[in-house]
Design a protein around this motif. Structure first.
Motif, short mmCIF file in Angstrom:
data_model
loop_
_atom_site.label_atom_id
_atom_site.label_comp_id
_atom_site.label_asym_id
_atom_site.label_seq_id
_atom_site.Cartn_x
_atom_site.Cartn_y
_atom_site.Cartn_z
N MET A 133 0.85 -1.18 0.00
CA MET A 133 0.00 0.00 0.00
C MET A 133 0.90 1.24 0.00
N ALA A 134 0.60 2.19 -0.86
CA ALA A 134 1.37 3.43 -0.94
C ALA A 134 1.26 4.21 0.37
N ARG A 135 2.26 4.99 0.65
CA ARG A 135 2.28 5.75 1.93
C ARG A 135 1.06 6.64 2.10
N THR A 136 0.68 7.35 1.04
CA THR A 136 -0.49 8.23 1.17
C THR A 136 -1.77 7.42 1.35
N GLU A 137 -1.84 6.24 0.75
CA GLU A 137 -3.02 5.38 0.96
C GLU A 137 -3.08 4.90 2.40
N ARG A 138 -1.93 4.54 2.97
CA ARG A 138 -1.88 4.14 4.38
C ARG A 138 -2.32 5.29 5.28
N LEU A 139 -1.80 6.49 4.99
CA LEU A 139 -2.16 7.67 5.75
C LEU A 139 -3.66 7.92 5.68
N ALA B 22 5.45 12.30 3.01
CA ALA B 22 4.34 12.20 2.05
C ALA B 22 3.14 12.94 2.63
N ARG B 23 2.49 13.73 1.80
CA ARG B 23 1.33 14.50 2.24
C ARG B 23 0.11 14.11 1.42
N SER B 24 -1.02 14.15 2.10
CA SER B 24 -2.29 13.97 1.41
C SER B 24 -3.29 14.91 2.09
N GLU B 25 -4.52 14.89 1.63
CA GLU B 25 -5.55 15.72 2.28
C GLU B 25 -5.79 15.27 3.72
N VAL C 39 0.01 14.11 7.17
CA VAL C 39 1.41 13.98 6.79
C VAL C 39 1.95 12.63 7.27
N PHE C 40 2.71 11.96 6.42
CA PHE C 40 3.41 10.73 6.77
C PHE C 40 4.90 11.02 6.75
N LEU C 41 5.60 10.60 7.81
CA LEU C 41 7.05 10.75 7.88
C LEU C 41 7.69 9.39 8.13
N ARG C 42 8.81 9.16 7.48
CA ARG C 42 9.63 7.98 7.77
C ARG C 42 11.04 8.47 7.92
N ARG C 43 11.65 8.18 9.07
CA ARG C 43 13.00 8.66 9.35
C ARG C 43 13.84 7.55 9.94
N LEU C 44 15.13 7.60 9.62
CA LEU C 44 16.10 6.72 10.25
C LEU C 44 16.33 7.26 11.66
N ALA C 45 15.87 6.53 12.66
CA ALA C 45 15.97 7.00 14.04
C ALA C 45 17.33 6.68 14.64
N TRP D 206 3.62 22.14 11.84
CA TRP D 206 4.57 22.33 12.93
C TRP D 206 5.07 20.97 13.43
N TRP D 207 4.15 20.02 13.66
CA TRP D 207 4.52 18.69 14.11
C TRP D 207 5.39 17.98 13.07
N ALA D 208 5.07 18.16 11.80
CA ALA D 208 5.86 17.53 10.74
C ALA D 208 7.29 18.06 10.75
N THR D 209 7.45 19.35 10.96
CA THR D 209 8.78 19.94 11.05
C THR D 209 9.52 19.41 12.27
#
Length: 113
Positions: free
Chosen positions: A1-7, A49-52, A55-61, A84-87
């Motif tokens: 499933m694409a990231r925006t679809e998951r979101l 990835a953003r959708s209506e 926001v979806f974020l994936r980061r190397l923690a 703000w949260w995404a930033t």
């Protein structure tokens, strides 16, 4: 499933199946860290990835560990807070090294070398 679809799917459930208080602006969900077999390059693992729906974020923690974060505003007025949260979460990979530097300690990679 694409990231925006998951979101979009997660946002739909969060918005319709949970009874939120009237003053709730949105939700930030984190997967916690998970093992990453796709590489250890922080730039390659940094996905936004953003959708209506939000926001979806994936980061190397940490080396070989990624975190996925879903930021779901409940209305258009909360979009600014979602940004703000995404930033804030987008910078997560730098948090530990910033805190170590503030304490006068070397970076994580140097400590683990």
């Amino acid at each position: 499933m694409a990231r925006t679809e998951r979101l979009d799917a997660i946002a739909a459930v969060i918005r319709t199946k949970v009874d939120w208080p009237a003053n709730a602006r949105g939700v930030v969900l984190s997967s916690g860290v998970g093992v990453n077999f796709d590489g250890n390059d922080a730039e390659a693992q940094a996905v936004t990835a953003r959708s209506e729906s939000g926001v979806f974020l994936r980061r190397l923690a940490n080396p070989y560990l990624v975190r996925e974060t879903f930021i779901v505003p409940f209305n258009d007025a909360a979009t600014e807070q979602a940004d703000w949260w995404a930033t804030a979460y987008g910078d997560e990979p730098t948090w530990l090294d910033s805190d170590l530097a503030a304490a006068g300690l070397p970076k994580t990679a140097d400590l683990l070398a």
